[in-house]
Enzyme design. Structure first.
Site, PDB file in Angstrom:
ATOM      1  N   GLU A 308       0.742  -1.204  -0.091  1.00  0.00           N
ATOM      2  CA  GLU A 308       0.067   0.043   0.109  1.00  0.00           C
ATOM      3  C   GLU A 308       0.874   1.132  -0.025  1.00  0.00           C
ATOM      4  O   GLU A 308       0.568   2.100   0.613  1.00  0.00           O
ATOM      5  CB  GLU A 308      -0.835   0.048   1.460  1.00  0.00           C
ATOM      6  CG  GLU A 308      -1.870  -1.232   1.173  1.00  0.00           C
ATOM      7  CD  GLU A 308      -2.724  -1.231   2.226  1.00  0.00           C
ATOM      8  OE1 GLU A 308      -2.460  -0.429   3.444  1.00  0.00           O
ATOM      9  OE2 GLU A 308      -4.158  -1.493   2.055  1.00  0.00           O
ATOM     10  N   ASP A 382      -8.406  -9.221   4.007  1.00  0.00           N
ATOM     11  CA  ASP A 382      -8.308  -7.964   5.244  1.00  0.00           C
ATOM     12  C   ASP A 382      -9.338  -8.012   6.175  1.00  0.00           C
ATOM     13  O   ASP A 382     -10.445  -7.296   6.399  1.00  0.00           O
ATOM     14  CB  ASP A 382      -8.190  -6.772   4.487  1.00  0.00           C
ATOM     15  CG  ASP A 382      -7.613  -5.497   5.194  1.00  0.00           C
ATOM     16  OD1 ASP A 382      -7.093  -5.959   6.248  1.00  0.00           O
ATOM     17  OD2 ASP A 382      -7.728  -4.434   4.841  1.00  0.00           O
ATOM     18  N   GLU A 410     -12.603  -2.080  12.147  1.00  0.00           N
ATOM     19  CA  GLU A 410     -12.311  -1.375  10.957  1.00  0.00           C
ATOM     20  C   GLU A 410     -13.637  -1.718   9.830  1.00  0.00           C
ATOM     21  O   GLU A 410     -14.378  -1.008   9.380  1.00  0.00           O
ATOM     22  CB  GLU A 410     -10.956  -1.680  10.329  1.00  0.00           C
ATOM     23  CG  GLU A 410     -10.928  -1.032   8.697  1.00  0.00           C
ATOM     24  CD  GLU A 410      -9.729  -1.452   7.964  1.00  0.00           C
ATOM     25  OE1 GLU A 410      -8.818  -1.845   8.787  1.00  0.00           O
ATOM     26  OE2 GLU A 410      -9.623  -0.848   6.872  1.00  0.00           O
TER      27      GLU A 410
END
Ligand code: BDP
Length: 717
Positions: A308, A382, A410
């Site tokens: 990322e 993820d 998240e």
């Protein structure tokens, strides 16, 4: 009404304690040490607790004394530890106990492993003594917290005889905290690390954080975000890190830092960060020595490289081995470790994102230094509400592999939804990799027993912030607690952990414990139901990942778009990862691969993870996929409604502040669950072109409205 009010008031005054009557902001977490009101239990405990003798002299022994005194006062009022000549407690490491005591504990002591402990009642000179001992003072601290937990949860201590030890070496929290105190994916305020006021101003939270962690056996913390800032490695910040490390040390907690791979350029004035460049390697060696000079027990580095957009060895034509080993050599003389993350995927690689980490890392098996641990997320994408276990587990027999779980939510309601995550951790740890035949559980990879590892670890991305109750939602303290417990012992049952947490945090009242436990234990399935049933994944809105966004299809990187993951069209929905699709299933051991390649044997919870399926596919319960999906979304909403009403029925057992705050959170969760159900069903219905089955509520809001929602200031982004 008035009568009841006065009665309650009188009871409160009479008891002069505050378990139920006064406000409780949740700051004390599970270390509430509620006064033991049941006189039978209290008297029995007190008959064992007339005295306490400590052996040894260290900062850790001092914190044990503090904790015992705090806990006893709170649990028993003033009636404790009064008479040295009667039954009592003996606390100290084996090296400090006298031979009389040691003789009584010979067998147990020889069985103590690592920072494990023994708690045993023995008779010495006609007096019954409960001895809490270990090979190290930290072990004694763990034993002390274990003993206090028994008192808090009203377990019998008659003839107590307990041996326990941590099954995993490194049990740590990863804080994704930035130096400006924002927290990446943090939903409970700002970072608790007050960098501006450190090193001179020591927030009392640091100590309470350390106590809480030590109470569940956590022994490490990476203070900074994996998307790291090189400044943390400058002298100005090292001094601050040292101040935190000094607070943590007596509690057995080491600090770790994230190392930005390009730091030699950014703060070292070098022209390159190439790991094979001598000057670069020397820079890291010197930097490491500088850190250890201030913090002799510094744990080591956590690195996110070439992922990322983070810099890494690949920027210089090198690979993960070159990068990790160079850092490992720098920390080796100090017994430090490097945790090198396997969370990598590239926008230039058109292959299924789920395959990339395995493809990149597994060929390197056996080439990392022995003080490197490859840190692998629980699933290959993820931190989704549900993912099959990561195929890397068990696949690198010659490499230290550690687990990374996310505690912060998240993708699961972000600090406002009650989701008891240890249930998820348990599901992953119990999964069978079949790497060495049946019974090759992920837990065995993590505790090192599958491939006989010398160093093992488990990390959880923290959900902690400056909110007074630490985690925003009171119930999410249980995820921190449960993570620590499972890091200590990855074979524990999440439901048992929930029960002890409830008792310590709220009350031992059966009528409260039972329904709350049930609610917690089922809450993870509930979030899957209203967000991503049947193996759907990554359909959260863009960037901030808050709320649904299955329609998002316009981001620059294909694998950032939810449409990449669900692939819904008129023919069906789901990602074909079988041998007729991306063949991600080939990364599992053949027994597992075969299960997932075959739609008949794939557990339905992973259906759309591995298969693209027509809308009228028949599920095991006889429903079509479309109907089944719709019914799951509805079930999720119904379950939140049930949780909410269960909670509201329990008002009398808990203090008004926590009751109200949790009750309001359920309102948020219910709204969000409906939002998920309505928007996802409206969206997928465009492809299925089928009506909602009976029992599923129709949305009163349009899909266009849901699509128009924007959250530019969602926290944690
Ligand atoms: C993703 C998060 C991102 C993290 C990344 C990571 O969205 O904020 O930086 O994981 O783990 O889940 O590195």
């Amino acid at each position: 009404m008035i009568k009841t009010f006065y009665k309650t008031l009188l009871i409160c005054l009479f008891l002069s304690i505050h378990n139920i009557c006064s406000a409780n902001d949740g700051y004390k977490l599970w270390l509430q040490y509620n006064y033991i009101e049941d006189s039978d239990i209290r008297d029995n405990y007190l008959s064992h607790l007339n005295s306490v003798q400590y052996f040894g002299d260290s900062e850790t022994i001092n914190v044990i004394k503090e904790e015992i005194s705090l806990a006893m006062k709170s649990l028993f009022g003033n009636d404790y530890l009064k008479n040295i000549n009667k039954n009592g407690l003996i606390i100290g490491a084996t090296s400090n106990l006298n031979t009389k005591i040691l003789k009584k504990l010979k067998n147990e002591i020889s069985n103590i492993q690592k920072d494990g402990f023994v708690i045993k009642q023995v008779k010495i000179g006609g007096i019954k003594q409960i001895v809490i001992t270990a090979k190290t003072d930290i072990g004694v601290l763990y034993g002390t917290f274990n003993f206090l937990k028994r008192l808090q949860t009203h377990q019998s201590i008659d003839k107590i005889n307990v041996i326990d030890f941590p099954k995993v070496d490194i049990r740590m929290l990863n804080h994704w905290d930035n130096l400006d105190r924002t927290v990446e994916r943090g939903y409970s305020g700002f970072s608790i690390w007050d960098w501006h006021r450190l090193p001179n101003y020591i927030d009392t939270r640091y100590k309470d954080y350390a106590r809480a962690n030590a109470s569940i056996g956590i022994n490490g913390t990476a203070l900074t975000n994996v998307n790291s800032n090189a400044l943390i490695l400058t002298p100005h910040y090292i001094e601050k890190v040292k101040a935190i490390a000094d607070v943590f040390r007596p509690y057995g907690i080491k600090v770790y830092l994230t190392a930005r791979f390009s730091a030699p350029i950014e703060i070292g004035n070098l022209e390159t960060a190439d790991p094979l460049d001598e000057n670069v390697a020397k820079w890291w060696k010197d930097k490491t020595a500088e850190i250890y000079k201030e913090i002799p027990d510094f744990g080591g580095f956590l690195v996110k490289a070439n992922s990322e957009g983070q810099p890494g060895p690949q920027n210089y034509g090198r690979n993960h081995i070159d990068g990790a080993n160079m850092l490992a050599d720098a920390v080796k003389p100090f017994n430090g470790i490097v945790m090198w993350r396997a969370f990598v995927y590239s926008e230039h690689d058109p292959d299924d994102r789920a395959k990339q980490a395995y493809s990149e890392f597994v060929p390197y098996d056996g080439q990392f230094r022995d003080n490197v641990l490859i840190q692998v997320k629980n699933g290959a994408i993820d931190f989704q509400p549900r993912e099959p276990f990561h195929p890397m587990f068990g696949a690198m027999a010659k490499t230290n592999l550690m687990m990374e779980f996310q505690i912060t939510q998240e993708y699961m309601g972000q600090g406002t939804h009650l989701v008891y995550q240890p249930k998820l951790y348990e599901e992953v740890l119990k999964a069978d990799t079949y790497r060495e035949g049946k019974g090759s559980f992920v837990a065995k990879v993590i505790d090192g027993s599958l491939h006989n590892k010398k160093i093992t670890g488990i990390a959880g991305v923290a959900n902690i912030g400056t909110d007074i109750n630490w985690t925003g939602h009171h119930f999410l303290q249980a995820n921190w607690y449960g993570f620590g417990r499972m890091a200590w012992n990855p074979y524990l049952k999440s439901s048992d952990i929930a029960e002890e947490w409830i008792k310590m945090t709220f009350t031992n009242e059966k009528a409260f414990v039972k329904p709350v436990k049930k609610m917690m234990v089922s809450s993870r399935e509930t979030v899957v139901n209203y967000m991503t049933p049947y193996g759907l994944h990554h359909i959260m809105a863009t960037g901030h990942h808050f709320g649904p966004g299955p329609w998002v299809d316009n981001l620059s990187r294909p694998e950032w778009n939810p449409v990449y993951y669900h692939k819904a069209d008129e023919n069906g929905v789901g990602f074909n990862r079988t041998n007729t699709g991306s063949n991600a299933t080939a990364q599992y051991a053949s027994a597992v691969k075969e299960i997932y390649n075959n739609i008949e044997t794939t557990p339905e919870i992973y259906l759309l993870w591995f298969h693209h399926i027509p809308w009228d596919y028949k599920l095991k319960n006889g429903e079509t996929l479309w109907n089944g999906l719709a019914l799951k979304y509805q079930q999720g909403v119904n379950e939140v409604e049930e949780m909410k009403s269960t909670w509201n029925s329990l008002k009398k057992y808990i203090d008004p502040q926590r009751f109200k705050e949790i009750s309001m959170m359920f309102d948020v969760q219910l709204n969000d669950a409906k939002w998920w159900r309505d928007s996802c069903l409206l969206y997928f219905q465009q492809f299925s072109k089928k009506p909602l089955p009976k029992g599923v509520e129709k949305s009163k809001i349009t899909l266009e409205y849901f699509k128009s929602l924007k959250f530019p200031f969602a926290p944690g982004n």
